[in-house]
Design a protein around this motif. Structure first.
Motif, PDB file in Angstrom:
ATOM      1  N   VAL A  33       0.859  -1.177   0.000  1.00  0.00           N
ATOM      2  CA  VAL A  33       0.000   0.000   0.000  1.00  0.00           C
ATOM      3  C   VAL A  33       0.893   1.225   0.000  1.00  0.00           C
ATOM      4  O   VAL A  33       2.004   1.192   0.547  1.00  0.00           O
ATOM      5  CB  VAL A  33      -0.945   0.032   1.225  1.00  0.00           C
ATOM      6  CG1 VAL A  33      -1.918  -1.129   1.186  1.00  0.00           C
ATOM      7  CG2 VAL A  33      -0.170   0.015   2.533  1.00  0.00           C
ATOM      8  N   GLY A  34       0.455   2.294  -0.637  1.00  0.00           N
ATOM      9  CA  GLY A  34       1.260   3.499  -0.631  1.00  0.00           C
ATOM     10  C   GLY A  34       1.039   4.374  -1.834  1.00  0.00           C
ATOM     11  O   GLY A  34       0.022   4.262  -2.521  1.00  0.00           O
ATOM     12  N   LEU A  35       2.002   5.236  -2.088  1.00  0.00           N
ATOM     13  CA  LEU A  35       1.913   6.232  -3.151  1.00  0.00           C
ATOM     14  C   LEU A  35       3.149   6.189  -4.031  1.00  0.00           C
ATOM     15  O   LEU A  35       4.260   5.997  -3.543  1.00  0.00           O
ATOM     16  CB  LEU A  35       1.799   7.638  -2.559  1.00  0.00           C
ATOM     17  CG  LEU A  35       0.565   7.956  -1.726  1.00  0.00           C
ATOM     18  CD1 LEU A  35       0.712   9.325  -1.086  1.00  0.00           C
ATOM     19  CD2 LEU A  35      -0.686   7.899  -2.582  1.00  0.00           C
ATOM     20  N   ALA A  36       2.925   6.396  -5.329  1.00  0.00           N
ATOM     21  CA  ALA A  36       4.026   6.578  -6.275  1.00  0.00           C
ATOM     22  C   ALA A  36       3.922   8.005  -6.813  1.00  0.00           C
ATOM     23  O   ALA A  36       2.843   8.437  -7.225  1.00  0.00           O
ATOM     24  CB  ALA A  36       3.920   5.568  -7.410  1.00  0.00           C
ATOM     25  N   PHE A  37       5.020   8.736  -6.793  1.00  0.00           N
ATOM     26  CA  PHE A  37       5.027  10.129  -7.201  1.00  0.00           C
ATOM     27  C   PHE A  37       5.546  10.284  -8.635  1.00  0.00           C
ATOM     28  O   PHE A  37       6.209   9.400  -9.168  1.00  0.00           O
ATOM     29  CB  PHE A  37       5.868  10.960  -6.232  1.00  0.00           C
ATOM     30  CG  PHE A  37       5.342  10.938  -4.823  1.00  0.00           C
ATOM     31  CD1 PHE A  37       4.357  11.824  -4.414  1.00  0.00           C
ATOM     32  CD2 PHE A  37       5.827  10.009  -3.910  1.00  0.00           C
ATOM     33  CE1 PHE A  37       3.864  11.795  -3.125  1.00  0.00           C
ATOM     34  CE2 PHE A  37       5.350   9.987  -2.607  1.00  0.00           C
ATOM     35  CZ  PHE A  37       4.358  10.870  -2.216  1.00  0.00           C
ATOM     36  N   LYS A  38       5.238  11.415  -9.229  1.00  0.00           N
ATOM     37  CA  LYS A  38       5.592  11.661 -10.627  1.00  0.00           C
ATOM     38  C   LYS A  38       7.103  11.689 -10.861  1.00  0.00           C
ATOM     39  O   LYS A  38       7.559  11.415 -11.962  1.00  0.00           O
ATOM     40  CB  LYS A  38       4.974  12.984 -11.089  1.00  0.00           C
ATOM     41  CG  LYS A  38       3.449  12.944 -11.166  1.00  0.00           C
ATOM     42  CD  LYS A  38       2.890  14.277 -11.621  1.00  0.00           C
ATOM     43  CE  LYS A  38       1.374  14.239 -11.717  1.00  0.00           C
ATOM     44  NZ  LYS A  38       0.807  15.544 -12.131  1.00  0.00           N
ATOM     45  N   ASP A  39       7.874  12.027  -9.822  1.00  0.00           N
ATOM     46  CA  ASP A  39       9.327  12.078  -9.986  1.00  0.00           C
ATOM     47  C   ASP A  39       9.980  10.698  -9.858  1.00  0.00           C
ATOM     48  O   ASP A  39      11.198  10.578  -9.877  1.00  0.00           O
ATOM     49  CB  ASP A  39       9.943  13.047  -8.973  1.00  0.00           C
ATOM     50  CG  ASP A  39       9.731  12.601  -7.524  1.00  0.00           C
ATOM     51  OD1 ASP A  39       9.143  11.521  -7.299  1.00  0.00           O
ATOM     52  OD2 ASP A  39      10.155  13.347  -6.612  1.00  0.00           O
ATOM     53  N   GLY A  40       9.169   9.651  -9.725  1.00  0.00           N
ATOM     54  CA  GLY A  40       9.695   8.292  -9.623  1.00  0.00           C
ATOM     55  C   GLY A  40       9.898   7.804  -8.203  1.00  0.00           C
ATOM     56  O   GLY A  40      10.182   6.621  -7.983  1.00  0.00           O
ATOM     57  N   SER A  41       9.757   8.686  -7.218  1.00  0.00           N
ATOM     58  CA  SER A  41       9.902   8.271  -5.824  1.00  0.00           C
ATOM     59  C   SER A  41       8.594   7.646  -5.330  1.00  0.00           C
ATOM     60  O   SER A  41       7.545   7.758  -5.982  1.00  0.00           O
ATOM     61  CB  SER A  41      10.275   9.469  -4.948  1.00  0.00           C
ATOM     62  OG  SER A  41       9.237  10.446  -4.969  1.00  0.00           O
ATOM     63  N   SER A  42       8.657   6.999  -4.190  1.00  0.00           N
ATOM     64  CA  SER A  42       7.465   6.354  -3.651  1.00  0.00           C
ATOM     65  C   SER A  42       7.572   6.232  -2.137  1.00  0.00           C
ATOM     66  O   SER A  42       8.659   6.309  -1.564  1.00  0.00           O
ATOM     67  CB  SER A  42       7.268   4.966  -4.273  1.00  0.00           C
ATOM     68  OG  SER A  42       8.339   4.107  -3.942  1.00  0.00           O
ATOM     69  N   VAL A  43       6.430   6.044  -1.521  1.00  0.00           N
ATOM     70  CA  VAL A  43       6.367   5.788  -0.095  1.00  0.00           C
ATOM     71  C   VAL A  43       5.291   4.734   0.115  1.00  0.00           C
ATOM     72  O   VAL A  43       4.231   4.774  -0.510  1.00  0.00           O
ATOM     73  CB  VAL A  43       6.065   7.079   0.709  1.00  0.00           C
ATOM     74  CG1 VAL A  43       4.727   7.692   0.310  1.00  0.00           C
ATOM     75  CG2 VAL A  43       6.087   6.793   2.211  1.00  0.00           C
ATOM     76  N   GLY A  44       5.574   3.754   0.951  1.00  0.00           N
ATOM     77  CA  GLY A  44       4.592   2.697   1.140  1.00  0.00           C
ATOM     78  C   GLY A  44       5.039   1.663   2.155  1.00  0.00           C
ATOM     79  O   GLY A  44       6.110   1.777   2.762  1.00  0.00           O
ATOM     80  N   LEU A  45       4.198   0.667   2.308  1.00  0.00           N
ATOM     81  CA  LEU A  45       4.485  -0.439   3.199  1.00  0.00           C
ATOM     82  C   LEU A  45       4.117  -1.727   2.477  1.00  0.00           C
ATOM     83  O   LEU A  45       3.017  -1.836   1.930  1.00  0.00           O
ATOM     84  CB  LEU A  45       3.665  -0.319   4.492  1.00  0.00           C
ATOM     85  CG  LEU A  45       3.952  -1.377   5.562  1.00  0.00           C
ATOM     86  CD1 LEU A  45       5.289  -1.090   6.237  1.00  0.00           C
ATOM     87  CD2 LEU A  45       2.831  -1.410   6.603  1.00  0.00           C
ATOM     88  N   LYS A  46       5.034  -2.689   2.457  1.00  0.00           N
ATOM     89  CA  LYS A  46       4.734  -3.972   1.833  1.00  0.00           C
ATOM     90  C   LYS A  46       4.962  -5.089   2.848  1.00  0.00           C
ATOM     91  O   LYS A  46       5.804  -4.978   3.745  1.00  0.00           O
ATOM     92  CB  LYS A  46       5.555  -4.190   0.571  1.00  0.00           C
ATOM     93  CG  LYS A  46       7.058  -4.119   0.720  1.00  0.00           C
ATOM     94  CD  LYS A  46       7.715  -4.241  -0.653  1.00  0.00           C
ATOM     95  CE  LYS A  46       9.227  -4.145  -0.566  1.00  0.00           C
ATOM     96  NZ  LYS A  46       9.868  -4.262  -1.901  1.00  0.00           N
TER      97      LYS A  46
END
Length: 202
Positions: A33-46
């Motif tokens: 679950v989380g977010l992917a940003f337009k600059d290629g970065s992301s934040v989440g938990l798997k």
């Protein structure tokens, strides 16, 4: 923490995801679950859900939910992972843990349905950005409402991002049962799920 308050604006713009990943042509069981940003970065938990049959997955909002024996008052389990907005920084961790303790204790002081039987908050041994919670609640039963004591037990991983202030994730594993229906392996099952979790903060 402000549990289960999702960042709806960010989710709408950037898209949240909860999916089973594939590797080497085989279906793995990793869920994220989380977010992917337009600059290629992301934040989440798997994490890896339990390797056993009977779990049903849904994707409410920006999170993911697994249920087993849903609706059973005597023996049901649930796993949920979601993004949340933190109401205190994760640094220092001691302060973050004290906030968790205070919020949960105060919350159940006003709860007429459950009382706290056991409660512990510790630092996660794998990741300094996370805390682990064990909470055992006893159902308040009036008169002869039931012949057996009823319990709700939770193991929780609560994490915060260092790069994106105020953004965090939680992974919760519930077991709701009557005295005779407790799964003796529940603590170990929960430990495996929480140990499998990885906080992505790129």
């Amino acid at each position: 923490m402000n549990y289960k308050i999702f960042l709806f604006a960010a989710l709408t713009m950037l898209g949240a995801h909860a999916h089973a990943e594939e590797a080497d042509g085989k279906q793995s069981k990793t869920v994220q679950v989380g977010l992917a940003f337009k600059d290629g970065s992301s934040v989440g938990l798997k994490f890896l859900p339990p390797d056993e049959e009977g779990w049903v997955m849904t994707r409410p909002g920006g999170g993911v939910n697994f249920k087993k024996n849903a609706g059973s008052p005597t023996d049901s389990m649930e796993i949920e992972a979601y993004m949340m907005r933190l109401d205190t920084p994760i640094e220092p961790m001691a302060s973050y843990m004290e906030t968790i303790k205070r919020n949960i204790t105060e919350g159940y002081e006003r709860n007429k349905n459950f009382k706290i039987s056991a409660f512990e908050v510790t630092e996660d041994p794998k990741d300094a950005r996370c805390a682990r919670i064990h909470l055992l609640l006893e159902r308040v039963q009036l008169g002869q409402e039931a012949q057996e004591r009823r319990w709700s037990e939770q193991y929780v991983l609560s994490c915060g991002s260092l790069k994106r202030k105020g953004m965090g994730f939680e992974l919760r594993f519930y077991h709701r049962y009557v005295e005779s229906g407790k799964d003796a392996q529940f603590a170990e099952k929960a430990r495996k799920v929480l140990d499998s979790a990885v906080l992505v903060d790129e």
